[in-house]
Design an enzyme around this catalytic site. Structure first.
Site, PDB file in Angstrom:
ATOM      1  CB  CYS A 122     148.478 -38.831  -1.330  1.00 23.31           C
ATOM      2  SG  CYS A 122     150.451 -38.706  -1.262  1.00 23.31           S
ATOM      3  CG  HIS A 226     146.684 -38.079  -5.437  1.00 26.48           C
ATOM      4  ND1 HIS A 226     146.199 -36.897  -4.622  1.00 26.48           N
ATOM      5  CD2 HIS A 226     147.969 -38.265  -4.695  1.00 26.48           C
ATOM      6  CE1 HIS A 226     147.335 -36.944  -4.018  1.00 26.48           C
ATOM      7  NE2 HIS A 226     148.523 -37.273  -3.907  1.00 26.48           N
ATOM      8  CD  GLU A 228     143.196 -36.670  -5.193  1.00 27.42           C
ATOM      9  OE1 GLU A 228     144.235 -36.060  -4.740  1.00 27.42           O
ATOM     10  OE2 GLU A 228     142.778 -37.894  -5.309  1.00 27.42           O
TER      11      GLU A 228
END
Length: 253
Positions: A122, A226, A228
């Protein structure tokens, strides 16, 4: 560390950039704390790596910081001051974290110079692009075709739009896919891609969703979404991104 000296006999150590913010820790007054979303740390640990924080510091210490780690993760966060790419701020841009910007620009440039495996997420992907000579679109909301599609904060795990991955890209090999749906919450995006990078994925509105190094000696990926937050999902794509980082360290070693 150089590619020739990274020979970890322990879990690969990944330096994760962090911001500094004012928090209340229950004491008599707020304190300034180094902060990063724990999802990054969890995803790295799940892939067999050991994360350590790299909060803003003296840019002159970037090489010393990279001496202590095997790989670098440039994390998400604040908008990047457009002074770093020669523009004045848009009314919707900011707030900026100038100390963090200067530190991470130095880390990104040192990582490229030293060929340190790098994953940028990001803001991190945008920072990598800016550090290496690219520019950003400062506010996607100005573009009626795409503004609302990318800035959705209600659910960090919601896959809100599809992307197309260049079939010949390193990212396509990492993901073993050329199309997927991603979670998205950003109002800025990569505009002119930095010369050391290549665009590797796009949303169907034209927004660049990933970049990668075209230097075979420097493994670097930047993704605008994202991963994660999605590593626990049934789909394997985001886990493969973190596995890629671990493999780049162990193979280089």
């Amino acid at each position: 560390m150089t590619a020739s000296t990274r020979r970890p006999t322990r879990p690969p150590i990944v330096g994760v950039t962090a911001t500094v913010t004012r928090v209340n820790d229950g004491g008599p007054a707020p304190i300034d704390a180094a902060v990063v979303d724990a999802a990054y740390l969890d995803a790295l640990r799940a892939a067999g790596m050991l994360p350590v924080l790299l909060p803003p510091s003296d840019p002159a210490q970037a090489d010393a910081a990279l001496d202590a780690v095997d790989a670098l993760l440039l994390s998400g966060g604040e908008d990047i001051d457009p002074a770093h790419y020669g523009e004045t701020p848009h009314a919707a841009a900011g707030p900026f974290a100038e100390r963090r910007d200067r530190w991470e620009v130095a880390l990104a440039r040192a990582a490229q110079r030293r060929r340190v495996p790098t994953l940028a997420i990001c803001r991190g992907a945008q920072l990598l692009n800016v550090a290496l000579g690219g520019t950003l679109a400062q506010h996607l909301g100005d573009d009626a075709a795409c503004g609302a599609r990318h800035d959705r904060m209600a659910d960090r795990r919601a896959r809100v739009h599809p992307i197309t991955v260049a079939p010949a890209s390193a990212l396509a090999r990492v993901l073993d896919a050329t199309s997927l749906d991603v979670n998205s919450y950003h109002h800025q995006a990569i505009a002119r891609v930095a010369p050391p990078l290549t665009a590797a994925a796009w949303c169907d509105d034209g927004v660049v969703e990933a970049v990668e190094s075209h230097d075979p000696a420097w493994p670097a990926l930047g993704v605008q979404w994202h991963p994660e937050d999605l590593v626990r999902d049934a789909e394997p794509w985001e886990r493969r991104i973190f596995d890629w980082l671990r493999q780049r360290v162990t193979r280089d070693g």
